[in-house]
Design a protein around this motif. Structure first.
Motif, PDB file in Angstrom:
ATOM      1  N   HIS A   1       0.856  -1.189   0.000  1.00 14.07           N
ATOM      2  CA  HIS A   1       0.000   0.000   0.000  1.00 14.07           C
ATOM      3  C   HIS A   1       0.895   1.243   0.000  1.00 14.07           C
ATOM      4  O   HIS A   1       1.148   1.851   1.049  1.00 14.07           O
ATOM      5  CB  HIS A   1      -0.918   0.011   1.221  1.00 14.07           C
ATOM      6  CG  HIS A   1      -1.846  -1.156   1.279  1.00 14.07           C
ATOM      7  ND1 HIS A   1      -2.972  -1.254   0.505  1.00 14.07           N
ATOM      8  CD2 HIS A   1      -1.768  -2.299   2.025  1.00 14.07           C
ATOM      9  CE1 HIS A   1      -3.587  -2.403   0.755  1.00 14.07           C
ATOM     10  NE2 HIS A   1      -2.871  -3.057   1.682  1.00 14.07           N
ATOM     11  N   PRO A   2       1.392   1.676  -1.156  1.00 13.61           N
ATOM     12  CA  PRO A   2       2.282   2.846  -1.222  1.00 13.61           C
ATOM     13  C   PRO A   2       1.579   4.113  -0.728  1.00 13.61           C
ATOM     14  O   PRO A   2       0.371   4.305  -0.955  1.00 13.61           O
ATOM     15  CB  PRO A   2       2.607   2.948  -2.715  1.00 13.61           C
ATOM     16  CG  PRO A   2       2.304   1.604  -3.284  1.00 13.61           C
ATOM     17  CD  PRO A   2       1.166   1.070  -2.475  1.00 13.61           C
ATOM     18  N   SER A   3       2.360   4.975  -0.069  1.00 15.38           N
ATOM     19  CA  SER A   3       1.807   6.246   0.423  1.00 15.38           C
ATOM     20  C   SER A   3       2.906   7.302   0.484  1.00 15.38           C
ATOM     21  O   SER A   3       4.093   6.983   0.550  1.00 15.38           O
ATOM     22  CB  SER A   3       1.177   6.084   1.802  1.00 15.38           C
ATOM     23  OG  SER A   3       2.167   5.765   2.768  1.00 15.38           O
TER      24      SER A   3
ATOM     25  N   THR B   1       2.782  20.050  -3.625  1.00 13.01           N
ATOM     26  CA  THR B   1       2.388  18.645  -3.700  1.00 13.01           C
ATOM     27  C   THR B   1       3.605  17.764  -3.907  1.00 13.01           C
ATOM     28  O   THR B   1       4.499  18.086  -4.703  1.00 13.01           O
ATOM     29  CB  THR B   1       1.395  18.417  -4.854  1.00 13.01           C
ATOM     30  OG1 THR B   1       0.250  19.247  -4.670  1.00 13.01           O
ATOM     31  CG2 THR B   1       0.944  16.969  -4.915  1.00 13.01           C
ATOM     32  N   ALA B   2       3.624  16.631  -3.179  1.00 17.22           N
ATOM     33  CA  ALA B   2       4.636  15.586  -3.364  1.00 17.22           C
ATOM     34  C   ALA B   2       3.907  14.330  -3.817  1.00 17.22           C
ATOM     35  O   ALA B   2       3.012  13.835  -3.117  1.00 17.22           O
ATOM     36  CB  ALA B   2       5.399  15.338  -2.071  1.00 17.22           C
ATOM     37  N   ALA B   3       4.256  13.789  -5.021  1.00 13.93           N
ATOM     38  CA  ALA B   3       3.566  12.625  -5.575  1.00 13.93           C
ATOM     39  C   ALA B   3       4.579  11.617  -6.096  1.00 13.93           C
ATOM     40  O   ALA B   3       5.716  11.960  -6.464  1.00 13.93           O
ATOM     41  CB  ALA B   3       2.626  13.058  -6.692  1.00 13.93           C
ATOM     42  N   LEU B   4       4.141  10.329  -6.142  1.00 13.33           N
ATOM     43  CA  LEU B   4       4.998   9.292  -6.715  1.00 13.33           C
ATOM     44  C   LEU B   4       5.115   9.506  -8.218  1.00 13.33           C
ATOM     45  O   LEU B   4       4.136   9.824  -8.893  1.00 13.33           O
ATOM     46  CB  LEU B   4       4.419   7.912  -6.424  1.00 13.33           C
ATOM     47  CG  LEU B   4       4.428   7.427  -4.963  1.00 13.33           C
ATOM     48  CD1 LEU B   4       3.876   6.012  -4.881  1.00 13.33           C
ATOM     49  CD2 LEU B   4       5.836   7.454  -4.387  1.00 13.33           C
TER      50      LEU B   4
ATOM     51  N   SER C   1      -1.555   9.966  -8.409  1.00 14.24           N
ATOM     52  CA  SER C   1      -2.688   9.979  -7.464  1.00 14.24           C
ATOM     53  C   SER C   1      -2.243   9.656  -6.048  1.00 14.24           C
ATOM     54  O   SER C   1      -2.977   9.896  -5.083  1.00 14.24           O
ATOM     55  CB  SER C   1      -3.757   8.986  -7.919  1.00 14.24           C
ATOM     56  OG  SER C   1      -3.274   7.646  -7.830  1.00 14.24           O
ATOM     57  N   ILE C   2      -1.057   9.071  -5.940  1.00 17.77           N
ATOM     58  CA  ILE C   2      -0.510   8.798  -4.601  1.00 17.77           C
ATOM     59  C   ILE C   2       0.335  10.004  -4.220  1.00 17.77           C
ATOM     60  O   ILE C   2       1.461  10.182  -4.720  1.00 17.77           O
ATOM     61  CB  ILE C   2       0.323   7.503  -4.612  1.00 17.77           C
ATOM     62  CG1 ILE C   2      -0.539   6.312  -5.039  1.00 17.77           C
ATOM     63  CG2 ILE C   2       0.925   7.266  -3.226  1.00 17.77           C
ATOM     64  CD1 ILE C   2       0.235   5.021  -5.176  1.00 17.77           C
ATOM     65  N   LYS C   3      -0.200  10.836  -3.340  1.00 16.63           N
ATOM     66  CA  LYS C   3       0.413  12.136  -3.088  1.00 16.63           C
ATOM     67  C   LYS C   3       0.029  12.670  -1.714  1.00 16.63           C
ATOM     68  O   LYS C   3      -0.838  12.116  -1.023  1.00 16.63           O
ATOM     69  CB  LYS C   3      -0.048  13.146  -4.142  1.00 16.63           C
ATOM     70  CG  LYS C   3      -1.545  13.401  -4.097  1.00 16.63           C
ATOM     71  CD  LYS C   3      -2.005  14.371  -5.169  1.00 16.63           C
ATOM     72  CE  LYS C   3      -3.511  14.603  -5.073  1.00 16.63           C
ATOM     73  NZ  LYS C   3      -3.999  15.567  -6.087  1.00 16.63           N
ATOM     74  N   ASP C   4       0.685  13.769  -1.359  1.00 18.93           N
ATOM     75  CA  ASP C   4       0.300  14.568  -0.190  1.00 18.93           C
ATOM     76  C   ASP C   4       0.466  16.040  -0.564  1.00 18.93           C
ATOM     77  O   ASP C   4       1.283  16.381  -1.440  1.00 18.93           O
ATOM     78  CB  ASP C   4       1.156  14.226   1.028  1.00 18.93           C
ATOM     79  CG  ASP C   4       0.595  14.839   2.318  1.00 18.93           C
ATOM     80  OD1 ASP C   4      -0.609  15.213   2.317  1.00 18.93           O
ATOM     81  OD2 ASP C   4       1.339  14.948   3.299  1.00 18.93           O
TER      82      ASP C   4
END
Length: 488
Positions: A57-59, A116-119, A124-127
């Motif tokens: 579950h990547p985050s 924003t920091a995203a893969l 869509s996997i971001k903060d």
């Protein structure tokens, strides 16, 4: 026969039933054996390695930390990644306000921006966090070489003038940021580190126009006076002398001797259209309408202004909100129009409706300095028009220091003849007029020529009320003055 037959049948039934029972028990034993086998196989299966991958579950989570940064400065953000070895892609919602690279945010313009920091493999996997870009209250790009702005980027900003070998050489200003117009209030606390020996050293909050010209009333620490002047910012700060510099030059007045700016002084300057107010330690010291120089027609910007003074400035504040300006302009302190040159000898009522002169029999200073004076042009006669001043007068006692004790009304001219003054003298036996240079001394020992005794040799009596009317009469080609002294 029948009896025997019955006996033979019963054992047979019993035998059959018994056989069925034994079969049921045998079946139960076989079932238990199978379960044991399955359990053993299951245990054997668990002990062997699984060929299936675990569920991931990547985050992405941006670590807690500072969320505010001043313009031109940088803020570092750290992205915490779980269950992934992908790179992080950083983005800014508004690069015009802030850019970001590798988690390092560079502030460009004031406001709010989302970072924003995203893969890299899955956006869509971001903060996302909101960053506030703070503006500085002083424009650090103006006269940067003359100031130390290193403490400008903090919650309580401080600026310092850069010391020169000779303090007299310090002639500079620092501009409040984001305020340009005809209505604002600016204030600051000044701590002086050194004062030059030049007579016009000044520290204040002034007002600069688009041509680099500063209009200011300031406090001179060296000679304890107020100075009102224009300064042109060409090659530093160059004074433009004339009517403006001569408007004030308030020598040892309004208890100026009590001020020592090396112990700190609060200064506030307010512009309200064409009206300018100057406060020291929350008390009004000068008010002027700048209509004579068109400053009421143009936008200006408040500035910290130093001339022959090396200082540290803190408690910086500026506002262009109309409510903030009106709060100052409508305050009791701003309504004051008159002040006493020497409070021990001149007392002015709180509402400026009454002035009392005392100790007249032992005052040795020049009489022009024992006065109740208008703060700036709070009391003034308009140019080119006839004007009138009225007041009630009661003589408590006639003094005897000079041969002609008198009450004076001085009218000073603010234009090409900067030091020209006309005075109405009201004495015990006569009235007179005097024309003299305000930078010099008012004639004290003898009455000026042209005095006129009162009709029927009347003397102004002590403890009796009189009404005085002073007129300035403007004709087609000349101006004149008159005075009337009426009973009651």
């Amino acid at each position: 026969m029948k009896k025997n037959s019955m006996l033979l049948v019963l054992p047979l039934i019993a035998f059959m039933v018994g056989c069925n029972a034994n079969q049921g028990q045998g079946s139960g034993k076989q079932s238990e054996s199978k379960e044991d086998t399955q359990t053993s196989e299951s245990q054997s299966s668990e002990s062997e390695p699984s060929s299936e991958s675990p569920v991931l579950h990547p985050s992405v989570k941006i670590a807690d930390g500072e969320r505010k940064v001043f313009i031109t400065k940088q803020l570092t953000l750290i992205a915490e990644v779980k269950d992934s070895e992908d790179a992080i892609v950083w983005t800014s919602s508004d690069p015009a306000k802030a850019t970001v690279e590798g988690g390092i945010v560079t502030a460009v313009a004031p406001g709010k921006v989302s970072i924003t920091a995203a893969l890299s493999s899955d956006a869509s996997i971001k903060d996302e966090v909101e960053i506030t870009i703070l503006d500085t209250i002083i424009d650090a790009s103006v006269n940067a070489a003359a100031w130390d702005f290193s403490k400008l980027y903090q919650a309580e900003p401080v600026i310092e003038s850069v010391a020169a070998a000779n303090t007299n050489d310090i002639k500079t200003y620092a501009a409040f940021k984001g305020v340009l117009g005809k209505q604002y209030v600016a204030k600051a606390h000044f701590d002086v580190k050194s004062v030059g020996d030049w007579v016009w050293n000044t520290l204040t909050i002034g007002h600069i126009n688009g041509d680099g010209q500063i209009y200011a009333t300031g406090f001179s620490q060296g000679t304890k006076k107020l100075i009102t002047q224009f300064s042109k910012t060409v090659g530093g700060v160059e004074q433009l002398w004339g009517a403006m510099s001569d408007r004030s030059q308030i020598w040892s007045q309004h208890d100026l001797d009590t001020f020592d700016v090396t112990n700190g002084i609060d200064i506030m300057s307010v512009r309200d259209g064409g009206d300018f107010y100057f406060f020291m330690n929350n008390e009004l010291y000068w008010k002027e309408s700048a209509g004579f120089n068109d400053y009421d027609e143009i936008d200006t910007q408040p500035v910290i202004y130093l001339n022959g003074v090396n200082a540290t400035i803190s408690n910086l504040y500026v506002s262009a909100e109309a409510t903030d300006v009106e709060a100052v302009v409508n305050s009791e302190a701003a309504q004051k129009k008159m002040y006493a040159t020497f409070s021990a000898n001149v007392v002015i009522s709180e509402n400026d409706t009454k002035v009392q002169f005392k100790n007249a029999d032992n005052i040795t200073t020049n009489n022009k300095d024992v006065a109740a004076k208008s703060i700036g042009d709070a009391f003034s006669f308009p140019a080119g028009k006839s004007a009138k001043l009225e007041f009630d007068l009661t003589i408590d006692a006639w003094g005897g220091t000079h041969s002609g004790p008198a009450v004076l009304v001085d009218i000073k001219r603010y234009e090409s003849k900067t030091a020209e003054t006309r005075s109405v003298l009201i004495g015990e036996r006569c009235a007179s007029f005097a024309g003299w240079n305000y930078d010099g001394g008012m004639p004290a020992e003898n009455w000026p020529a042209g005095e006129k005794t009162y009709a029927d040799e009347v003397k102004l009596a002590e403890n009796k009320g009189y009404h005085v009317i002073v007129n300035r009469i403007v004709g087609a080609e000349c101006a004149d003055n008159s005075v009337k002294i009426l009973d009651g």
